[in-house]
Design a protein around this motif. Structure first.
Motif, PDB file in Angstrom:
ATOM      1  N   ALA A 695      11.719 -17.942  42.308  1.00 23.22           N
ATOM      2  CA  ALA A 695      10.876 -16.934  41.662  1.00 23.22           C
ATOM      3  C   ALA A 695      10.671 -17.248  40.191  1.00 23.22           C
ATOM      4  O   ALA A 695       9.552 -17.103  39.657  1.00 23.22           O
ATOM      5  N   ARG A 698       8.230 -20.179  39.832  1.00 24.61           N
ATOM      6  CA  ARG A 698       6.856 -19.762  40.112  1.00 24.61           C
ATOM      7  C   ARG A 698       6.299 -18.910  38.976  1.00 24.61           C
ATOM      8  O   ARG A 698       5.119 -19.045  38.616  1.00 24.61           O
ATOM      9  N   GLU A 699       7.123 -18.057  38.404  1.00 23.95           N
ATOM     10  CA  GLU A 699       6.661 -17.249  37.275  1.00 23.95           C
ATOM     11  C   GLU A 699       6.313 -18.137  36.094  1.00 23.95           C
ATOM     12  O   GLU A 699       5.313 -17.919  35.398  1.00 23.95           O
ATOM     13  N   PRO A 704       3.566 -14.233  36.097  1.00 24.16           N
ATOM     14  CA  PRO A 704       4.414 -13.202  36.717  1.00 24.16           C
ATOM     15  C   PRO A 704       3.750 -12.427  37.838  1.00 24.16           C
ATOM     16  O   PRO A 704       4.441 -11.868  38.693  1.00 24.16           O
ATOM     17  N   HIS A 706       1.313 -13.692  39.957  1.00 24.03           N
ATOM     18  CA  HIS A 706       0.714 -14.526  41.005  1.00 24.03           C
ATOM     19  C   HIS A 706       1.308 -14.114  42.356  1.00 24.03           C
ATOM     20  O   HIS A 706       2.503 -13.797  42.450  1.00 24.03           O
ATOM     21  N   ASP A 708       2.336 -15.727  44.897  1.00 28.00           N
ATOM     22  CA  ASP A 708       3.519 -16.491  45.303  1.00 28.00           C
ATOM     23  C   ASP A 708       4.748 -16.072  44.496  1.00 28.00           C
ATOM     24  O   ASP A 708       5.862 -16.030  45.024  1.00 28.00           O
ATOM     25  N   THR A 709       4.541 -15.781  43.209  1.00 26.85           N
ATOM     26  CA  THR A 709       5.657 -15.312  42.385  1.00 26.85           C
ATOM     27  C   THR A 709       6.183 -13.985  42.923  1.00 26.85           C
ATOM     28  O   THR A 709       7.397 -13.780  43.051  1.00 26.85           O
ATOM     29  N   ARG A 713       9.865 -12.768  44.405  1.00 25.57           N
ATOM     30  CA  ARG A 713      10.656 -11.608  43.956  1.00 25.57           C
ATOM     31  C   ARG A 713      11.013 -10.712  45.148  1.00 25.57           C
ATOM     32  O   ARG A 713      12.099 -10.130  45.189  1.00 25.57           O
TER      33      ARG A 713
END
Length: 756
Positions: A695, A698-699, A704, A706, A708-709, A713
């Motif tokens: 996470a 990806r962030e 933050p 998106h 996928d992000t 989470r």
């Protein structure tokens, strides 16, 4: 035939672009479909033939034309139609935006082509020959004039079936006593010269002659007249190419000499084997060549000695030519159509068919030498990209862009073409935000210089939409795609290949917007249109049929998706070959469907075979080989073999981190799979650490909010629940919900202000 002649009420001849021994080639317009084509008009049948004979010849023409029209491969020129008009037999072919190798050598003052270009051409031609030979078709007249390199670097072989047609109708040079039609002597195999039967290995010999010439600047037997050349092919061992050019790789020197073996059985067995040898040599570690012996003064004969006295050439050599003219009299701008199977949500780059400008052509405002050098470096960058070496390609394009800007100015089309390629390499190396900014600058300049509806402007705007989609901004991407589609339909028509490509991309993006029904409906419409315009098995049609299958999966219709993927895989194997990346991709999706349908054991077996084939064809560390290994790990888990799944995921993650980078999306997917396996094994604390790392990465890379992000989470919150930390889990779920809401609001608020 003349300007504005209308053939069969459909094909309007516009201007002649080539003339040869068999007839003329015209640039023409297909009035029915509104597309540009090339029409090859063969010379009228002579009056000395009786009616029965001409009837047989016409039937042979139809038969051979059907064979040529059935060939569907990105490396073979497409034959759209054929027929007879006022006693003239004609073929309708795709119109190629490129130059044949004969013209490339002439433009290069007969200096050899860059080594990277020689290898790239060799690989592409061998792939095309592998396909045609597997269809039972031998070209018989392979030479530089029959091999065209398009502006985007794609290589196509022309005139399949034409050599046999010419033989049937009597348009080739004179016949041997055994009735074998003679081609151009610089590229004829010994068995052709001797009048023996020829097979695929004769084409391989001719390809060896072509590669020798583009690698060294001269044919293997660059002698004074036809008889000397023919005797050279039959009796004389060629000098190694490295005696002409020391920097040629040793493996390439060996391959060319093996192709030029006098006996067919001493050459590579087939073009597929040749392609594997070229790939293996190209990817092997380089080493410094040893000292090359000085060039001997004369080639050394092998087999039958040539006597001191000069024999008179046979009468059948009277129609042959030697020297530079031997590169052929074919058209200089040769008959090329839609770009081959672009991946979903991708558009052709400038220079692809459909783009008006041809980047890399000499720059008129610069000195010719500088322009040619920059054009060569531009093509080298394109070649590196086709090999997947995107970082190196990006470095070359950045340097060329800077030089072109200095010489030509920032808004010159060639400068913009290089800046476009810089953006493209950024997109392919996992930097969509930087790519979007770079595309936007190119789009602004092209709108200013070329206009909003110019083909190159539309191409870069469409590429911007792709970058927006990669950033998760699918609403913005949708608006750009819709705008580009409207322009393409207005300028090019609804059935133009570029219009259909844009509609394909729009369908792809609809799926990412969570509208799978709309995506499926539009993809089916595009697939039907492409089948009608391009053919059912054209690579572009298969790309859209692949997208139809994908959307069926998203709709949960896995059995239908499985059947669709199997059809695409079978067609791609037939058209592109079993080892083509697109064929592999369809097989991979079959594995996904099997897993989704609960057939994990069958999926596991499929992935094991796919890994073996990808490793052989692409290498053990290739991203797609690693993707197949990821699929293997997923299905190990589905079978409850979690320790094996964990070990596989860890190994794949380590390889992806080394090959792609630690924060690459594929690497992060492997890290997530590690966390999944740890969770199933009850090791939730370790799983939580992996989920948090995924996470956070990806962030850092995507932002933050998106999708996928946010999914990462969610995984983290689920793990907290499993550890009994409910309060932390609830708080994290709440934060994710807020971010999802703000992201959706922002998308809605910016959709009307999406760039271009």
């Amino acid at each position: 035939m003349g300007d504005s002649t209308l053939i069969q009420g459909r094909y309007r001849l516009l201007d002649r672009i080539g003339r040869g021994g068999m007839g003329e080639v015209w640039r023409a317009r297909d009035e029915s479909l509104g597309r540009r084509v090339a029409v090859k008009c063969l010379k009228p049948l002579g009056t000395d033939h009786d009616h029965a004979f001409t009837r047989v010849l016409r039937e042979r023409f139809r038969r051979e034309a059907r064979v040529a029209a059935a060939l569907q491969h990105r490396g073979v020129t497409v034959v759209h139609d054929f027929g007879e008009s006022d006693g003239v037999l004609f073929l309708v072919m795709e119109l190629l935006d490129g130059r044949d190798l004969s013209r490339l050598l002439e433009d290069n003052k007969h200096h050899p082509l860059p080594v990277a270009d020689v290898v790239d051409i060799a690989e592409q031609v061998s792939a095309a020959l592998a396909y045609t030979h597997e269809q039972g078709i031998v070209h018989r007249d392979l030479k530089p004039a029959n091999i065209v390199r398009l502006a985007d670097g794609t290589v196509k072989i022309c005139d399949f079936g034409i050599a046999r047609l010419g033989h049937d109708v009597g348009f080739t040079t004179r016949l041997t006593g055994t009735g074998i039609a003679m081609g151009t002597p610089h590229y004829m195999s010994p068995e052709q010269i001797g009048g023996d039967d020829v097979d695929r290995r004769s084409d391989l010999y001719s390809l060896g002659c072509v590669l020798y010439e583009i690698a060294t600047g001269v044919p293997p037997f660059d002698l004074d007249d036809a008889w000397a050349v023919l005797v050279g092919h039959r009796d004389t061992r060629p000098e190694p190419p490295r005696t002409h050019r020391a920097e040629l790789p040793a493996y390439l020197d060996r391959i060319i000499l093996d192709l030029l073996a006098k006996q067919p059985e001493q050459r590579p067995h087939d073009a597929r084997e040749l392609g594997r040898r070229i790939t293996a040599g190209r990817t092997a570690p380089a080493y410094a060549p040893g000292v090359v012996a000085p060039r001997s003064k004369a080639p050394q004969p092998v087999g039958r000695p040539v006597g001191a006295g000069r024999a008179e050439p046979p009468s059948w050599t009277g129609g042959t030519t030697t020297g530079r003219e031997a590169t052929g009299t074919g058209p200089r701008t040769t008959p090329p159509g839609p770009a081959p199977g672009l991946s979903a949500d991708r558009v052709p780059r400038p220079g692809d068919p459909g783009a008006a400008a041809a980047p890399g052509d000499p720059c008129p405002a610069a000195a010719p030498e500088e322009a040619a050098a920059l054009a060569g470096r531009h093509r080298a960058g394109l070649s590196l990209g086709r090999l997947g070496r995107w970082e190196e390609a990006g470095e070359i394009h950045r340097a060329v862009a800077a030089e072109r800007e200095r010489l030509l100015g920032p808004d010159h089309p060639d400068t913009l073409a290089s800046r476009y390629e810089v953006a493209f390499t950024l997109s392919r190396t996992g930097h969509p935000a930087e790519a979007l900014r770079a595309y936007k600058r190119v789009a602004e300049a092209r709108i200013r210089v070329l206009g909003a509806d110019h083909a190159d402007t539309l191409a870069v705007r469409q590429e911007m939409a792709y970058a927006l989609g990669r950033l998760g901004r699918h609403a913005d991407a949708h608006q750009v795609y819709a705008s580009v589609l409207a322009a393409r339909e207005r300028v090019m028509g609804p059935d133009h290949p570029d219009t259909l490509r844009c509609r394909h991309n729009l369908a792809f993006n609809l799926g990412r917007l969570g509208r799978p029904e709309d995506a499926h409906r539009m993809a089916r419409e595009v697939a039907e249109a492409r089948a009608r315009v391009l053919g059912a098995d054209h690579p572009d049609t298969l790309v859209t049929r692949y997208e139809v299958a994908y959307e069926l999966g998203r709709l949960g219709r896995w059995q239908e998706a499985l059947a669709a993927y199997r059809e695409v895989a079978a067609a791609r194997e037939r058209v592109l070959g079993p080892d083509h990346p697109d064929t592999f991709a369809a097989r991979h999706e079959i594995g996904i469907c099997l897993g989704r349908l609960g057939h994990s054991a069958r999926a596991l077996a499929l992935y094991e075979g796919l890994i073996e084939d990808r490793t052989r064809a692409q290498g053990p560390d290739h991203p797609e080989t690693l993707r197949a290994r990821h699929g293997l790990g997923v299905n190990l888990g589905r079978l409850g073999r979690w320790e094996e799944a964990l070990a596989e995921s860890r190994e794949v993650r380590a390889l992806r981190a080394r090959v792609l980078g630690p924060d690459h999306p594929d690497t992060l997917v492997s890290r997530r799979e590690i966390a999944v396996a740890l969770g199933w094994l009850g090791r939730w604390s370790a799983a939580l650490g992996e989920y948090r790392e995924v996470a956070a990465a990806r962030e850092r890379v995507l932002g933050p909010d998106h999708p996928d992000t946010l999914a990462g989470r969610d995984d983290e919150a689920h793990c907290l629940e499993q550890l009994g930390r409910a309060a932390e889990a609830v708080e994290l779920y709440r934060r994710v919900a807020v971010l999802r809401g703000s992201g959706a609001s922002r998308a809605a608020g910016t959709a009307h202000a999406a760039p271009f």
